[in-house]
Motif scaffolding. Sequence first.
Motif, PDB file in Angstrom:
ATOM      1  N   ARG A  81       0.845  -1.187   0.000  1.00 48.01           N
ATOM      2  CA  ARG A  81       0.000   0.000   0.000  1.00 48.01           C
ATOM      3  C   ARG A  81       0.884   1.241   0.000  1.00 48.01           C
ATOM      4  NH1 ARG A  81      -4.499  -1.814   4.602  1.00 48.01           N
ATOM      5  NH2 ARG A  81      -5.401  -3.543   3.381  1.00 48.01           N
ATOM      6  N   VAL A  82       0.576   2.160  -0.910  1.00 41.04           N
ATOM      7  CA  VAL A  82       1.346   3.391  -1.045  1.00 41.04           C
ATOM      8  C   VAL A  82       0.408   4.563  -0.804  1.00 41.04           C
ATOM      9  CG1 VAL A  82       2.838   4.761  -2.558  1.00 41.04           C
ATOM     10  CG2 VAL A  82       2.793   2.260  -2.782  1.00 41.04           C
ATOM     11  N   THR A  83       0.770   5.437   0.139  1.00 41.35           N
ATOM     12  CA  THR A  83      -0.087   6.578   0.468  1.00 41.35           C
ATOM     13  C   THR A  83       0.732   7.857   0.556  1.00 41.35           C
ATOM     14  OG1 THR A  83       0.173   6.422   2.881  1.00 41.35           O
ATOM     15  CG2 THR A  83      -1.542   5.049   1.867  1.00 41.35           C
ATOM     16  N   ASP A  84       0.028   8.975   0.387  1.00 36.04           N
ATOM     17  CA  ASP A  84       0.619  10.281   0.653  1.00 36.04           C
ATOM     18  C   ASP A  84       0.350  10.581   2.119  1.00 36.04           C
ATOM     19  OD1 ASP A  84       1.905  12.749  -0.292  1.00 36.04           O
ATOM     20  OD2 ASP A  84      -0.005  13.669   0.279  1.00 36.04           O
ATOM     21  N   ALA A  85       1.395  10.501   2.946  1.00 35.00           N
ATOM     22  CA  ALA A  85       1.268  10.589   4.408  1.00 35.00           C
ATOM     23  C   ALA A  85       0.297   9.500   4.877  1.00 35.00           C
ATOM     24  CB  ALA A  85       0.843  11.987   4.831  1.00 35.00           C
ATOM     25  N   ALA A  86      -0.552   9.808   5.855  1.00 38.66           N
ATOM     26  CA  ALA A  86      -1.474   8.802   6.381  1.00 38.66           C
ATOM     27  C   ALA A  86      -2.872   8.953   5.781  1.00 38.66           C
ATOM     28  CB  ALA A  86      -1.533   8.897   7.903  1.00 38.66           C
ATOM     29  N   HIS A  87      -2.946   9.535   4.570  1.00 40.13           N
ATOM     30  CA  HIS A  87      -4.244   9.734   3.929  1.00 40.13           C
ATOM     31  C   HIS A  87      -4.914   8.382   3.668  1.00 40.13           C
ATOM     32  CE1 HIS A  87      -7.137  11.013   0.776  1.00 40.13           C
ATOM     33  NE2 HIS A  87      -7.089  12.164   1.425  1.00 40.13           N
ATOM     34  N   PRO A  88      -6.224   8.260   3.893  1.00 39.81           N
ATOM     35  CA  PRO A  88      -6.900   6.964   3.733  1.00 39.81           C
ATOM     36  C   PRO A  88      -6.918   6.453   2.294  1.00 39.81           C
ATOM     37  CG  PRO A  88      -8.503   8.723   4.159  1.00 39.81           C
ATOM     38  CD  PRO A  88      -7.149   9.301   4.419  1.00 39.81           C
ATOM     39  N   GLN A  89      -6.758   7.327   1.304  1.00 42.07           N
ATOM     40  CA  GLN A  89      -6.732   6.885  -0.091  1.00 42.07           C
ATOM     41  C   GLN A  89      -5.332   6.370  -0.422  1.00 42.07           C
ATOM     42  OE1 GLN A  89      -6.869   9.866  -3.328  1.00 42.07           O
ATOM     43  NE2 GLN A  89      -8.699   8.785  -4.015  1.00 42.07           N
ATOM     44  N   PHE A  90      -5.236   5.145  -0.975  1.00 42.03           N
ATOM     45  CA  PHE A  90      -3.919   4.591  -1.246  1.00 42.03           C
ATOM     46  C   PHE A  90      -3.909   3.795  -2.537  1.00 42.03           C
ATOM     47  CE2 PHE A  90      -6.103   1.688   1.719  1.00 42.03           C
ATOM     48  CZ  PHE A  90      -6.101   0.496   0.988  1.00 42.03           C
ATOM     49  N   LEU A  91      -2.690   3.657  -3.076  1.00 40.68           N
ATOM     50  CA  LEU A  91      -2.452   2.787  -4.222  1.00 40.68           C
ATOM     51  C   LEU A  91      -2.190   1.391  -3.689  1.00 40.68           C
ATOM     52  CD1 LEU A  91      -1.837   2.279  -7.240  1.00 40.68           C
ATOM     53  CD2 LEU A  91       0.485   3.121  -6.808  1.00 40.68           C
ATOM     54  N   HIS A  92      -2.887   0.401  -4.226  1.00 41.38           N
ATOM     55  CA  HIS A  92      -2.861  -0.943  -3.650  1.00 41.38           C
ATOM     56  C   HIS A  92      -2.386  -1.963  -4.675  1.00 41.38           C
ATOM     57  CE1 HIS A  92      -5.166  -4.686  -2.210  1.00 41.38           C
ATOM     58  NE2 HIS A  92      -4.149  -4.511  -1.389  1.00 41.38           N
ATOM     59  N   GLY A 208      10.223  12.894   3.960  1.00 39.17           N
ATOM     60  CA  GLY A 208      10.785  11.644   3.468  1.00 39.17           C
ATOM     61  C   GLY A 208       9.841  10.486   3.713  1.00 39.17           C
ATOM     62  N   PRO A 209       9.967   9.397   2.947  1.00 37.96           N
ATOM     63  CA  PRO A 209       9.059   8.262   3.096  1.00 37.96           C
ATOM     64  C   PRO A 209       9.341   7.442   4.346  1.00 37.96           C
ATOM     65  CG  PRO A 209      10.708   7.796   1.429  1.00 37.96           C
ATOM     66  CD  PRO A 209      10.911   9.230   1.830  1.00 37.96           C
ATOM     67  N   LEU A 210       8.297   6.788   4.825  1.00 41.96           N
ATOM     68  CA  LEU A 210       8.395   5.846   5.937  1.00 41.96           C
ATOM     69  C   LEU A 210       7.881   4.501   5.433  1.00 41.96           C
ATOM     70  CD1 LEU A 210       8.757   5.078   8.943  1.00 41.96           C
ATOM     71  CD2 LEU A 210       6.440   5.941   9.341  1.00 41.96           C
ATOM     72  N   ALA A 211       8.759   3.506   5.398  1.00 38.31           N
ATOM     73  CA  ALA A 211       8.383   2.177   4.916  1.00 38.31           C
ATOM     74  C   ALA A 211       8.187   1.243   6.102  1.00 38.31           C
ATOM     75  CB  ALA A 211       9.454   1.628   3.985  1.00 38.31           C
ATOM     76  N   LEU A 212       7.068   0.509   6.074  1.00 37.07           N
ATOM     77  CA  LEU A 212       6.753  -0.505   7.086  1.00 37.07           C
ATOM     78  C   LEU A 212       6.769  -1.849   6.365  1.00 37.07           C
ATOM     79  CD1 LEU A 212       3.629   1.312   8.610  1.00 37.07           C
ATOM     80  CD2 LEU A 212       6.041   1.647   9.216  1.00 37.07           C
ATOM     81  N   LEU A 213       7.723  -2.694   6.706  1.00 40.14           N
ATOM     82  CA  LEU A 213       7.978  -3.902   5.936  1.00 40.14           C
ATOM     83  C   LEU A 213       7.776  -5.136   6.813  1.00 40.14           C
ATOM     84  CD1 LEU A 213      11.187  -2.441   4.322  1.00 40.14           C
ATOM     85  CD2 LEU A 213       8.960  -2.660   3.214  1.00 40.14           C
TER      86      LEU A 213
END
Length: 407
Positions: A81-92, A208-213
């Motif tokens: 899932r890719v989002t702009d900040a913590a916005h609920p809309q995301f690329l999945h 900067g991005p924050l990745a949760l893996l």
Amino acid sequence: MTMDADVIIIGGGLVGATLALALARHEVTSIVVDAQDLDSTTLPAFDGRATAVASASARMLRALGLGDILDTHGCPIREIRVTDAAHPQFLHFDAGEGNDPLGTMVENRWLRTGLLRAVRECPEVTLLAPVTVAGIQRDDHAATLTLADGRVFKAPLVVACDGRRSATREAAGIPIATWQYDHAALITMVAHTVPHENIACELFYPSGPLALLPMRDTDDGRPRTAIVWTIDRKHMEAAKKLGPKQLAAEIAARIDGTMGDVEVIAPQAVWPLGYHHAARYTDTRLLLLGDSAHGIHPIAGQGLNMGFRDVAAAAEVLTNAARSGLDLGSPDVLAQISAWRRFDNSLVCAVTDGLNRLFAIPGRTPSLVRRFGLSTVERLPPLKRFFMNQARGETGKLPALLKGELV
């Protein structure tokens, strides 16, 4: 002229060891030299980094006999899932039922441990570490490696796998395009109370991005996640001094409670980030692979996977050349490898650099543009499929190893 091996490999890290193993599986001999005590690189304290091994790279590791590392220590990524900040809309992105995972998260130390064991078991590989290289001479007939202890080895080809600051590349006078980002990567591991469900998340903030893996659960059964957090370079020293509770609070504040209670379970490492790409991958009887040839922002987790794809292409060309009785260090052979890898590497370099710059622009209007872009990709299956194939490492002409087959 008597040769001591078919290939001399400078650097026994992840890329160099994988190349040696891939060549050995096809009866191509190599001498691998490294300045480090490689056993020390398998210890937990050496390096806390983990890698998202792309599905194509995973197929190569399995073909080389290293599937047990992925099965025992890896955690499959089923969704991204890719989002702009913590916005609920995301690329999945979703791997789908019955398909290979999008990637497999595994700690680098387990990859090193498995590779080192496998290489030591190969009669086709001579591993010399720790040793110091005194010099490398390359001419029309052979490459000659001289060690500080006086030993001398000859081979038709030298392959540089000695990292971003490759001394071999610099000695050859190969220029690089390079710059430093105003960012550093903070890397750590956390345990949490809400299961990750094998979902990787990339949250883009202007800082900067924050990745949760997703990682395999802890020994006591708690969900575990690797953190790659891009921070402002000027905050590097302060980030190194954050205590576990402070760091956990900082991470929790940026993920909006989606992981539940967060506990930092590994020391943080902080690395400055930069970009480089060699002007060419070859010189007289010399080939650059992995970080010796290219280094990118970790924004898409493609750095080591690019190196693995380099290995797969190089192993195939060199194996076919050896079977045909060709000179492995000839310009024609090296040109085949360079041509195969140059376009893919240049594309990944450009995309990761562009994404980093795009998502770093602050302000409401750029944020709206980014969210529109993510929603557009989500609604366009061909474009979405392109990005997913890129993440899997399945674009372009694939070498046999990336298909899970020997050459």
